[in-house]
Enzyme design. Structure first.
Site, mmCIF file in Angstrom:
data_model
loop_
_atom_site.group_PDB
_atom_site.id
_atom_site.type_symbol
_atom_site.label_atom_id
_atom_site.label_comp_id
_atom_site.label_asym_id
_atom_site.label_seq_id
_atom_site.Cartn_x
_atom_site.Cartn_y
_atom_site.Cartn_z
ATOM 1 N N SER A 213 0.820 -1.210 0.000
ATOM 2 C CA SER A 213 0.000 0.000 0.000
ATOM 3 C C SER A 213 0.856 1.264 0.000
ATOM 4 C CB SER A 213 -0.951 -0.046 1.200
ATOM 5 O OG SER A 213 -1.864 1.005 1.178
ATOM 6 N N ASP B 255 -2.741 5.955 -3.278
ATOM 7 C CA ASP B 255 -1.600 5.308 -2.642
ATOM 8 C C ASP B 255 -1.088 4.198 -3.548
ATOM 9 O OD1 ASP B 255 -3.840 3.749 -2.316
ATOM 10 O OD2 ASP B 255 -3.272 2.990 -0.344
ATOM 11 N N ASP C 82 -1.353 0.966 -3.791
ATOM 12 C CA ASP C 82 -2.233 -0.067 -4.349
ATOM 13 C C ASP C 82 -3.593 0.486 -4.750
ATOM 14 O OD1 ASP C 82 -3.227 0.295 -1.764
ATOM 15 O OD2 ASP C 82 -3.780 -1.806 -1.527
ATOM 16 N N ASP D 133 -6.184 1.729 -3.259
ATOM 17 C CA ASP D 133 -7.449 1.474 -2.566
ATOM 18 C C ASP D 133 -7.889 2.685 -1.753
ATOM 19 O OD1 ASP D 133 -5.658 1.344 -0.451
ATOM 20 O OD2 ASP D 133 -6.431 -0.543 0.359
#
Length: 447
Positions: A104, A243, A245, A247
């Protein structure tokens, strides 16, 4: 024994804490646990595996895939895609499990592994505990011959399938809106600009050239100054920062003011209530959400339910109550009618859709919530288990709470992914919040 899983899967320094051998064992154990009820003679179980672009991802994906294949699971590798894309594709392909290899917002040397069950749902603690137990006892041998799983590299339609899903979830035209998007040199680097452009927005992407080493490097949602500067430079209507990843999503208005996850939730909650889409007139947030969000929702006749920190706990409450909007101040926003986990790109589309629907600027929309001054201090600690019950900390918390009364609040909690304790204070003024937080942090640091 220390629990392997944190608040968002297994995470650590790649090739030290999170090794290829650990990934192999995790893959094998997770395959045993997550596919045990879905095995038949007609087909092998299937796992969808995606990752962010950091350099250790290829190594860990290979090891993880080998572990799952060794337990008779076919592995469909979808390459570099956002976490929510992997969750969606797990459901779309009818797979038995999904896996994302990403840390992340963490620095490039770190990495992580998080699992989804059938349907693209994050795992409850009990299932993660079962995976850890199986890791300790799983035999070296497994299926042979036709029973061994296959590894299918790079599903060609994965990205396009996810983009079609986003377009269907937020069909409103965004023509006339100019947006800067900071992709963090991460998993959003291709998908997010394509999704926003397909919806009609004029897109100015930055930090969208990952090279395996530059993910989250002075960019993305943890370095919001980058998108602030770009919005002002280009005269854009807003900026969005993802960010590693993708999400999560934070926003910046045309004047460079940050619009955080709490404000985004306030905007979307009011929009969804107006359009009859806010199930049971309820919003789900975490204990870290600003007190101003609760006050704004109360004024609008919307109930605010709070959970522990972590979008998995928000998801559990959303699913248990049948609610349609939840999230975190950090920008994890969950829209269960369109996805099973936080989706930064979907959040960006939804935010711009509200701007297009109302004709209002992001600054005006965000003014629906008054943000109470908040100070957060991360304190490194050697033992997270003793902090909250230590007499010195208890006394300091009582002093702070007595001073603030009903005009603010104090929250002390351990990080789920790092050896840190987070001290959060909200107060009528920034100075008061900063002073109380510093006093409490100094007490914690001495433990």
């Amino acid at each position: 024994m220390t629990r392997l899983f944190g608040t968002d899967g297994v995470r650590g320094l790649a090739n030290r804490k999170l090794t290829a051998l650990l990934a192999l064992k995790l893959g094998a154990a997770a395959a045993e646990v997550l596919t045990k009820d879905n095995r038949s003679t007609s087909r092998r179980p299937v796992a969808v595996v995606g990752r962010d672009p950091r350099v250790s991802g290829e190594m860990l994906a290979a090891a993880l895939s080998a572990g799952m294949a060794s337990r008779g699971v076919d592995v469909l590798r979808v390459g570099v895609l956002p976490t929510p894309a992997v969750a969606y594709l797990t459901d779309f392909y009818g797979a038995d499990m999904g896996v994302v290899i990403s840390a992340s917002h963490n620095p490039m040397p770190d990495n992580g592994i998080k699992f989804f069950s059938k349907g693209g749902h994050k795992l409850p603690d009990s299932v993660e505990d079962e995976i850890e137990k199986v890791m300790e006892t799983i035999p070296d041998g497994g299926p042979t011959g036709h029973g061994i799983g296959r590894v299918i590299e790079e599903a060609v339609d994965a990205q396009e399938t996810y983009l079609k899903h986003l377009k269907g979830a937020v069909p409103r035209s965004l023509e006339g809106i100019t947006v800067v998007v900071d992709c963090a040199n991460g998993a959003a680097s291709e998908v997010a600009p394509l999704a926003y452009a397909a919806a009609g927005a004029k897109v100015i992407p930055i930090h969208n050239h990952p090279n395996a080493y530059n993910i989250n490097d002075s960019c993305g949602s943890t370095h919001i100054d980058q998108v602030q500067a770009a919005v002002l430079e280009h005269g854009a209507d807003l900026g969005l920062a993802h960010d590693g990843d993708a999400d999560r999503c934070l926003a910046v208005d045309a004047e460079g003011n940050v619009v955080d996850g709490d404000q985004i939730m306030a905007i979307l909650a009011l929009a969804m209530k107006e359009n009859g889409e806010l199930h049971k007139s309820t919003l789900v947030a975490t204990v870290m959400s600003n007190l101003g969000l609760r006050l704004a929702m109360k004024e609008a006749g919307i109930e605010l339910r709070t959970t522990k920190v972590g979008d998995r706990y928000v998801l559990e409450e959303l699913n248990a109550g049948g609610f349609s909007l939840g999230g975190e101040q950090s920008g994890h926003i969950v829209l269960p009618d369109h996805g099973t986990t936080g989706d930064g790109t979907l959040t960006g589309l939804s935010l711009m859709s509200r701007m297009a629907e109302t004709g209002l600027s992001l600054k005006v929309l965000a003014s629906a919530m008054t943000v109470l001054p908040q100070v957060l201090i991360n304190v490194p600690v050697s033992d997270k288990t003793i902090i909250q019950t230590h007499p010195d900390v208890v006394a300091a918390m009582e002093r702070a709470s007595d001073e603030l009364g009903e005009d603010g609040r104090v929250l002390l909690r351990p990080s789920g992914t790092e050896e840190l304790f987070r001290v959060m204070v909200e107060a009528p003024s920034k100075e008061t919040a900063r002073r109380i937080a510093a006093d409490l942090a100094s007490v914690v640091a001495k433990i």
